[in-house]
Design an enzyme around this catalytic site. Structure first.
Site, short mmCIF file in Angstrom:
data_model
loop_
_atom_site.label_atom_id
_atom_site.label_comp_id
_atom_site.label_asym_id
_atom_site.label_seq_id
_atom_site.Cartn_x
_atom_site.Cartn_y
_atom_site.Cartn_z
N ASP A 20 -2.15 8.29 6.25
CA ASP A 20 -2.49 7.26 7.27
C ASP A 20 -1.70 7.55 8.52
OD1 ASP A 20 -3.35 5.56 5.56
OD2 ASP A 20 -1.63 4.45 5.10
N ARG A 49 0.82 -1.35 -0.02
CA ARG A 49 0.06 0.32 0.14
C ARG A 49 0.92 1.31 0.02
NH1 ARG A 49 -1.74 2.19 4.41
NH2 ARG A 49 -3.96 2.43 3.89
#
Ligand code: ADE
Length: 247
Positions: free
Chosen positions: A167, A152
């Site tokens: 994130d 990711r």
């Protein structure tokens, strides 16, 4: 990015990689995940891959021959990163995940039972990595965690390039709380500011929430962020948060 996983349980890897975003990443060619089973390389007529430990003791130890040969069968170059999953390794975190996402080829060697013959580590020149201070029955789940997390971070893997940048951990802080429709559910409202349309105010609120959440849940990360922070806006919010929480 190519992942080669040396494992006695290839189905665990293949199954887990056949769903959701990892499967999409494979379909679109951003990553590939291949498995190699040392049992297919054993020269033992009973297909043995482990044996009792020299010096005595409980459990079985994974043998050199099937692992050396499985490893040798893989195409590698000087940039390939070889990782052996083990509770004795350096602990995996977001920083290491970012670092590894720059590689083109990663070989993940999964153990099982009591562990590897030490010479497997020597021969593969592997970096030992643990996913946390607890012991699992094998390296497959840790390998999958690493594949998921590393993938990711690769450009083009997630839909929006920004998704990984905001994130938890990407700048050392946890994520701000998220809300979706409806505006009120079971008497629980969404914070008014998120409905205001004022993007500046929303982004400030979110940054402050990140600081509050990190302070409350992971004081260690907060203290670290504070120590290295030299952004004026952040410093102002940071001091506000400390003052408000202490009041
Ligand atoms: N194998 C068993 N436990 C492990 C852990 N915590 N991390 C990586 N590999 C492992």
């Amino acid at each position: 990015m190519k992942f080669d996983v040396i494992t006695l349980f290839p189905q665990m890897i293949e199954q887990a990689c056949s769903h959701s975003i990892i499967a999409r990443g494979i379909d679109s060619g951003v990553i590939s995940v291949n498995t190699i089973n040392p049992r297919d390389y054993t020269k033992d007529k009973h297909k043995k891959v482990d044996d009792t430990p020299f010096g005595g003791g409980a459990g079985m130890v994974l043998m050199c021959q099937p692992y050396f040969d499985a490893f040798d069968a893989l195409e590698k170059d000087e940039d390939s990163e070889v990782i052996l999953l083990s509770p004795q390794g350096e602990v995996f975190n977001q920083k290491l995940s970012f670092e590894l996402s720059m590689k083109k080829h990663i070989v993940l060697v999964c153990g099982h039972y009591e562990g590897f013959d030490e010479r497997i580590k020597q021969y593969t020149k592997a970096r030992e990595v643990s996913i946390g201070d607890y012991v699992l029955t094998g390296g497959e789940l840790p390998a999958l965690c690493m594949i998921d997390s590393i993938s990711r971070n690769i450009d083009g893997f997630l839909g929006k390039i920004d998704s990984a940048n905001f994130d938890s951990f990407s700048d050392g802080l946890l994520e701000y709380p998220q809300y979706t429709k409806p505006r009120v559910y079971n008497g629980l409202p969404v914070p008014e500011i998120l409905l205001s349309g004022n993007h500046m105010a929303i982004s400030q609120w979110r940054r402050k929430q990140q600081l509050i959440v990190t302070y409350k849940k992971r004081k260690d990360l907060f203290d670290n962020f504070r120590k290295n922070c030299n952004n004026k806006e952040d410093l102002k919010l940071l001091n506000e948060v400390i003052k408000e929480i202490k009041e």
